[in-house]
Design a protein around this motif. Structure first.
Motif, short mmCIF file in Angstrom:
data_model
loop_
_atom_site.label_atom_id
_atom_site.label_comp_id
_atom_site.label_asym_id
_atom_site.label_seq_id
_atom_site.Cartn_x
_atom_site.Cartn_y
_atom_site.Cartn_z
N HIS A 13 0.86 -1.18 0.00
CA HIS A 13 0.00 0.00 0.00
C HIS A 13 0.91 1.24 0.00
O HIS A 13 2.09 1.16 0.38
CB HIS A 13 -0.89 0.01 1.24
N PRO A 14 0.42 2.38 -0.43
CA PRO A 14 1.23 3.60 -0.33
C PRO A 14 1.70 3.82 1.11
O PRO A 14 0.95 3.61 2.06
CB PRO A 14 0.25 4.69 -0.78
N HIS A 15 2.96 4.22 1.24
CA HIS A 15 3.56 4.42 2.56
C HIS A 15 4.49 5.63 2.48
O HIS A 15 4.88 6.05 1.39
CB HIS A 15 4.32 3.16 2.99
N PRO A 16 4.85 6.21 3.63
CA PRO A 16 5.73 7.38 3.60
C PRO A 16 7.05 7.06 2.91
O PRO A 16 7.65 6.01 3.14
CB PRO A 16 5.94 7.71 5.08
N CYS A 17 7.48 7.97 2.07
CA CYS A 17 8.74 7.79 1.34
C CYS A 17 9.92 7.94 2.31
O CYS A 17 9.92 8.82 3.17
CB CYS A 17 8.83 8.83 0.22
N SER A 18 10.92 7.09 2.14
CA SER A 18 12.11 7.15 3.00
C SER A 18 13.01 8.33 2.67
O SER A 18 13.87 8.68 3.49
CB SER A 18 12.91 5.85 2.86
N TYR A 19 12.84 8.94 1.50
CA TYR A 19 13.78 9.95 1.04
C TYR A 19 13.19 11.35 0.98
O TYR A 19 13.92 12.34 1.09
CB TYR A 19 14.31 9.56 -0.33
N PHE A 20 11.86 11.45 0.80
CA PHE A 20 11.21 12.76 0.72
C PHE A 20 10.00 12.76 1.64
O PHE A 20 9.04 12.01 1.40
CB PHE A 20 10.79 13.06 -0.72
N SER A 21 10.04 13.58 2.67
CA SER A 21 9.02 13.54 3.72
C SER A 21 7.63 13.88 3.21
O SER A 21 6.62 13.44 3.77
CB SER A 21 9.40 14.50 4.85
N GLU A 22 7.56 14.65 2.12
CA GLU A 22 6.25 15.08 1.63
C GLU A 22 5.65 14.11 0.61
O GLU A 22 4.55 14.36 0.10
CB GLU A 22 6.37 16.48 1.01
N ARG A 23 6.32 13.01 0.33
CA ARG A 23 5.85 12.09 -0.72
C ARG A 23 5.43 10.74 -0.13
O ARG A 23 5.87 10.34 0.94
CB ARG A 23 6.94 11.86 -1.76
N GLU A 24 4.58 10.07 -0.91
CA GLU A 24 4.24 8.68 -0.61
C GLU A 24 4.96 7.78 -1.61
O GLU A 24 5.23 8.17 -2.75
CB GLU A 24 2.73 8.45 -0.71
N ALA A 25 5.26 6.57 -1.16
CA ALA A 25 5.96 5.61 -2.01
C ALA A 25 5.15 4.32 -2.11
O ALA A 25 4.25 4.06 -1.32
CB ALA A 25 7.34 5.31 -1.44
N ARG A 26 5.49 3.54 -3.12
CA ARG A 26 4.88 2.22 -3.32
C ARG A 26 5.99 1.30 -3.81
O ARG A 26 6.85 1.71 -4.59
CB ARG A 26 3.76 2.31 -4.37
N THR A 27 5.99 0.08 -3.32
CA THR A 27 7.05 -0.87 -3.64
C THR A 27 6.45 -2.16 -4.16
O THR A 27 5.42 -2.62 -3.66
CB THR A 27 7.88 -1.17 -2.38
N ILE A 28 7.08 -2.75 -5.17
CA ILE A 28 6.71 -4.09 -5.61
C ILE A 28 7.83 -5.04 -5.22
O ILE A 28 9.00 -4.67 -5.17
CB ILE A 28 6.45 -4.15 -7.13
N PHE A 29 7.44 -6.28 -4.91
CA PHE A 29 8.43 -7.25 -4.46
C PHE A 29 7.97 -8.65 -4.84
O PHE A 29 6.78 -8.91 -5.08
CB PHE A 29 8.65 -7.15 -2.95
N ILE A 30 8.94 -9.56 -4.92
CA ILE A 30 8.58 -10.94 -5.22
C ILE A 30 8.20 -11.64 -3.92
O ILE A 30 8.46 -11.15 -2.83
CB ILE A 30 9.72 -11.69 -5.94
N ASP A 31 7.56 -12.79 -4.03
CA ASP A 31 7.14 -13.56 -2.87
C ASP A 31 8.35 -13.83 -1.96
O ASP A 31 9.33 -14.44 -2.40
CB ASP A 31 6.54 -14.89 -3.34
N PRO A 32 8.34 -13.35 -0.69
CA PRO A 32 9.48 -13.56 0.20
C PRO A 32 9.78 -15.03 0.46
O PRO A 32 10.89 -15.37 0.87
CB PRO A 32 9.08 -12.83 1.49
N GLU A 33 8.77 -15.90 0.25
CA GLU A 33 8.99 -17.32 0.47
C GLU A 33 9.68 -17.98 -0.73
O GLU A 33 10.12 -19.12 -0.65
CB GLU A 33 7.66 -18.02 0.74
N LEU A 34 9.75 -17.25 -1.84
CA LEU A 34 10.38 -17.79 -3.04
C LEU A 34 11.89 -17.57 -2.96
O LEU A 34 12.35 -16.47 -2.69
CB LEU A 34 9.82 -17.08 -4.28
N ALA A 35 12.63 -18.63 -3.18
CA ALA A 35 14.10 -18.53 -3.21
C ALA A 35 14.54 -18.59 -4.67
O ALA A 35 14.69 -19.68 -5.24
CB ALA A 35 14.72 -19.67 -2.41
N PRO A 36 14.72 -17.44 -5.31
CA PRO A 36 15.05 -17.44 -6.73
C PRO A 36 16.44 -18.03 -6.96
O PRO A 36 17.34 -17.88 -6.13
CB PRO A 36 14.99 -15.96 -7.11
N SER A 37 16.62 -18.65 -8.09
CA SER A 37 17.93 -19.16 -8.46
C SER A 37 18.89 -18.00 -8.67
O SER A 37 18.46 -16.85 -8.88
CB SER A 37 17.83 -19.98 -9.75
N PRO A 38 20.21 -18.25 -8.63
CA PRO A 38 21.15 -17.17 -8.91
C PRO A 38 20.91 -16.50 -10.25
O PRO A 38 21.05 -15.28 -10.38
CB PRO A 38 22.51 -17.88 -8.87
#
Length: 234
Positions: A13-38
Motif C-alpha cells: 500500500h502507499p507508505h511514507p517515502c524514506s527519502y522525501f518527507s512530503e511524498r508517498e511511495a509504493r514498492t513491488i516485491f517478489i514472494d518472500p517465500e520464493l528462493a530465486p535461483s542465482p
C-alpha cells in the motif's frame, strides 16, 4: 525454468517515502517465500530490483520516478584523485571474506546507526532488525570484513551475481572519518569484481535530489537504468 516475467509480484500500500518527507511511495516485491535461483536473482537485478533481507523489491511509485538503479562498469572505471587517496590511506587494512558475520559486526553496526543515521528508517538499531536486514541472506551473499589489526572497522555485505556484485550495505566505525570507509568499501568491491572477471558492481538507487543517495555518480563512468535501458554516464 522459471523466468523473471513468470514471477508473481506483490505491491505494498502507499507508505511514507524514506527519502522525501512530503511524498508517498509504493514498492513491488517478489514472494518472500520464493528462493530465486542465482540466474533469476541476477536477471531481476538487471531490471532494477534490489535485496533487503529476504525481500527482493523495486520502487513502483506512480507519481515519481526518482529512484534510478545504478551500476559501475568495472572495466571502464578509473578512480579519481580523491578516490586514489582513499585507497592509499587504507592500504594497511586487512580484508577477510566470510559466509557469516563476525560477532563484532552488530556492535559496529549499532554504533554506526546511532551516530550516522539517527534520521533514518533503521534508527534505533536492534539485534532483530540487524538480523532481518543483513543476516538473512541467500547462498550468494558474502560478508567482507575490514580490519585495522584485529579490530573490525567496516563490513560490506555483497551478493555475487552472474554479471557482477550487488553492494547491499556497508557499515563502519563512524569515528574513523579520515579513512572514508564508505568510499573505500565501494572501491574495494569494484576491484574485487575485477579480480573475479565480473563486469558490474550494482550500487542501488541513485536519487538526484536526495543528498545521501547522490554519491553513486561519484563513481564514473556509471550506468543508470532509464526507461528500461542501461545508459552510460561518463
Amino acid at each position: 525454468m522459471t523466468e523473471p516475467k513468470d514471477i508473481k509480484l506483490y505491491a505494498t500500500h502507499p507508505h511514507p517515502c524514506s527519502y522525501f518527507s512530503e511524498r508517498e511511495a509504493r514498492t513491488i516485491f517478489i514472494d518472500p517465500e520464493l528462493a530465486p535461483s542465482p540466474a533469476i536473482y541476477s536477471a531481476l537485478s538487471r531490471r532494477g530490483f534490489r535485496r533487503s533481507g529476504n525481500h527482493i523489491y523495486r520502487p513502483d511509485c506512480s507519481s515519481c520516478q526518482d529512484c534510478i538503479a545504478s551500476r559501475v562498469p568495472v572495466g571502464l572505471f578509473t578512480p579519481n584523485r580523491q578516490q586514489r587517496r582513499v585507497l592509499n590511506r587504507n592500504n594497511d587494512v586487512v580484508v577477510k571474506i566470510s559466509a557469516v558475520l563476525s560477532e563484532q559486526a552488530y556492535p559496529l553496526y549499532e554504533r554506526y546507526i546511532n551516530i550516522r543515521h539517527q534520521d533514518g528508517d533503521m534508527y534505533p538499531p536492534s539485534q532483530e532488525q540487524f538480523d532481518n536486514f543483513l543476516s538473512k541472506s541467500n547462498a550468494s551473499t558474502e560478508y567482507i570484513h575490514f580490519y585495522d589489526d584485529d579490530v573490525l572497522i567496516a563490513v560490506a555485505v555483497t551478493d555475487v551475481l552472474d554479471d557482477g556484485l550487488s553492494a547491499i550495505y556497508t557499515f563502519y566505525d563512524p569515528e574513523q572519518t579520515r579513512r572514508s570507509l564508505g568510499v573505500f568499501g565501494i572501491l574495494w568491491q569494484i576491484n574485487y569484481a575485477k579480480s573475479l572477471n565480473l563486469p558490474y558492481v550494482y550500487l542501488g538507487y541513485w536519487i538526484k535530489d536526495c543528498q545521501k543517495m547522490r554519491y553513486k555518480t561519484d563513481y564514473r563512468p556509471i550506468e543508470l537504468l532509464m526507461n528500461n535501458r542501461w545508459v552510460l554516464l561518463n
